[in-house]
Design a protein around this motif. Structure first.
Motif, short mmCIF file in Angstrom:
data_model
loop_
_atom_site.label_atom_id
_atom_site.label_comp_id
_atom_site.label_asym_id
_atom_site.label_seq_id
_atom_site.Cartn_x
_atom_site.Cartn_y
_atom_site.Cartn_z
N GLY A 1 -12.96 -15.19 6.50
CA GLY A 1 -11.73 -16.38 6.37
C GLY A 1 -11.52 -16.36 5.43
N GLU A 2 -11.33 -17.71 5.23
CA GLU A 2 -10.38 -18.50 4.53
C GLU A 2 -10.52 -18.11 3.30
N GLU A 3 -11.81 -18.12 3.21
CA GLU A 3 -12.43 -17.90 1.02
C GLU A 3 -12.09 -16.80 1.21
N HIS A 4 -12.54 -15.70 1.99
CA HIS A 4 -11.88 -14.56 1.85
C HIS A 4 -10.21 -14.29 1.20
N ILE A 5 -9.06 -14.99 2.20
CA ILE A 5 -7.94 -15.59 1.94
C ILE A 5 -7.88 -15.42 0.41
N GLN A 6 -8.30 -16.77 -0.06
CA GLN A 6 -7.81 -17.59 -0.91
C GLN A 6 -8.08 -16.81 -1.79
N ARG A 7 -9.11 -16.15 -1.88
CA ARG A 7 -9.88 -15.19 -3.04
C ARG A 7 -8.60 -13.80 -3.94
N TYR A 8 -8.07 -13.09 -2.43
CA TYR A 8 -7.12 -12.51 -2.65
C TYR A 8 -5.91 -12.73 -2.61
N ARG A 9 -5.78 -14.33 -2.30
CA ARG A 9 -4.39 -14.17 -2.92
C ARG A 9 -4.62 -14.72 -4.84
N ASP A 10 -5.06 -15.27 -5.55
CA ASP A 10 -5.69 -16.65 -6.54
C ASP A 10 -5.56 -14.91 -7.48
N THR A 11 -6.23 -13.75 -7.07
CA THR A 11 -6.45 -12.44 -8.27
C THR A 11 -5.51 -11.56 -7.53
N ASP A 12 -4.71 -11.78 -6.67
CA ASP A 12 -3.72 -10.69 -6.35
C ASP A 12 -4.09 -9.17 -6.35
N GLY A 13 -5.96 -9.83 -4.48
CA GLY A 13 -6.75 -8.71 -4.32
C GLY A 13 -7.78 -8.28 -5.47
N VAL A 14 -7.75 -8.46 -6.66
CA VAL A 14 -8.02 -8.42 -8.07
C VAL A 14 -10.00 -7.90 -6.79
N LEU B 1 -6.35 -6.27 3.90
CA LEU B 1 -4.49 -6.60 3.25
C LEU B 1 -4.15 -7.56 4.30
N LEU B 2 -3.51 -8.36 3.95
CA LEU B 2 -3.21 -9.68 3.78
C LEU B 2 -2.54 -9.89 5.22
N ARG C 1 0.18 -18.01 9.86
CA ARG C 1 -0.86 -17.74 9.74
C ARG C 1 -2.30 -16.21 9.23
N THR C 2 -2.64 -16.09 8.64
CA THR C 2 -3.25 -15.11 7.95
C THR C 2 -4.32 -14.37 7.55
N ALA C 3 -4.62 -13.40 7.82
CA ALA C 3 -5.94 -13.15 8.24
C ALA C 3 -6.28 -11.46 6.76
N GLY C 4 -6.85 -11.73 6.98
CA GLY C 4 -7.24 -10.23 6.43
C GLY C 4 -7.50 -9.56 6.93
N LEU C 5 -7.29 -7.69 7.00
CA LEU C 5 -7.51 -7.46 8.16
C LEU C 5 -8.07 -5.61 7.04
N ILE C 6 -8.74 -5.04 7.66
CA ILE C 6 -8.95 -3.55 6.58
C ILE C 6 -7.81 -2.38 7.17
N TYR C 7 -7.29 -1.91 6.94
CA TYR C 7 -6.22 -1.29 6.17
C TYR C 7 -6.27 0.68 6.04
N VAL D 1 6.46 -10.23 9.97
CA VAL D 1 5.75 -10.11 9.59
C VAL D 1 5.58 -10.10 7.94
N HIS D 2 5.21 -11.11 7.21
CA HIS D 2 4.70 -10.31 5.75
C HIS D 2 3.43 -9.50 5.90
N VAL D 3 3.38 -9.07 4.57
CA VAL D 3 1.56 -8.34 4.26
C VAL D 3 1.55 -8.70 2.63
N GLN D 4 1.13 -8.69 1.55
CA GLN D 4 0.06 -8.89 1.15
C GLN D 4 -0.73 -6.99 0.58
N VAL D 5 -0.97 -6.29 0.08
CA VAL D 5 -1.58 -5.46 -0.45
C VAL D 5 -1.80 -5.92 -1.86
N ARG D 6 -2.79 -5.78 -2.06
CA ARG D 6 -3.51 -5.49 -3.81
C ARG D 6 -2.05 -7.08 -4.52
N GLY D 7 -1.29 -6.96 -5.35
CA GLY D 7 -0.52 -7.79 -5.65
C GLY D 7 1.40 -7.33 -4.91
#
Length: 136
Positions: free
Chosen positions: A7-20, A31-32, A44-50, A82-88
């Protein structure tokens, strides 16, 4: 529910660290995906296996094996932008649901990287959509 991301904790860590932290999760890549809320108009953002496939990023609308589609999928059906984030890396794009022919090709690829999709699919009568995310 069947094996959700955290959930949200995963998304926030991903964003804060550019996916590190958060890109690599239990042997899969995440990805986000940000959609526009179909009722609120808010992001609305979801973390999804890709998995990358050709010029697309492929995700599965499993919703942990529940009998209804995840909100992110309902949102993109109404607005495929959509907007996608893969790592940074960030990009805007659009989402389409795989055709039956595309799904026949992509489902084995997705279950090879995340075999639990098969377990979750057996837990419901709902057919899991496979979604293609394209830049654009």
């Amino acid at each position: 529910m069947c094996y959700p991301l955290f959930g949200e904790e995963h998304i926030q860590r991903y964003r804060d660290t550019d996916g590190v932290q958060g890109h690599d999760w239990e042997g899969a890549s995440v990805l986000l995906l940000t959609t526009t809320g179909r009722r609120t108009g808010l992001p609305r953002t979801a973390g999804l296996i890709y998995q990358e496939h050709g010029d697309c990023h492929v995700v599965v609308a499993s919703n942990g094996g529940q009998d209804f589609h995840p909100n992110w999928y309902l949102n993109l059906r109404q607005n495929p932008k959509v907007h996608v984030q893969v790592r940074g890396e960030h990009f805007d794009g659009y989402a389409t649901t795989a055709t039956p022919e595309e799904k026949a090709e992509l489902w084995p690829i997705m279950t090879a990287i995340w075999p639990r999709y098969n377990v979750c699919q057996r837990a419901t009568t709902r057919e899991f959509p496979v979604v293609l995310l394209r830049r654009g």
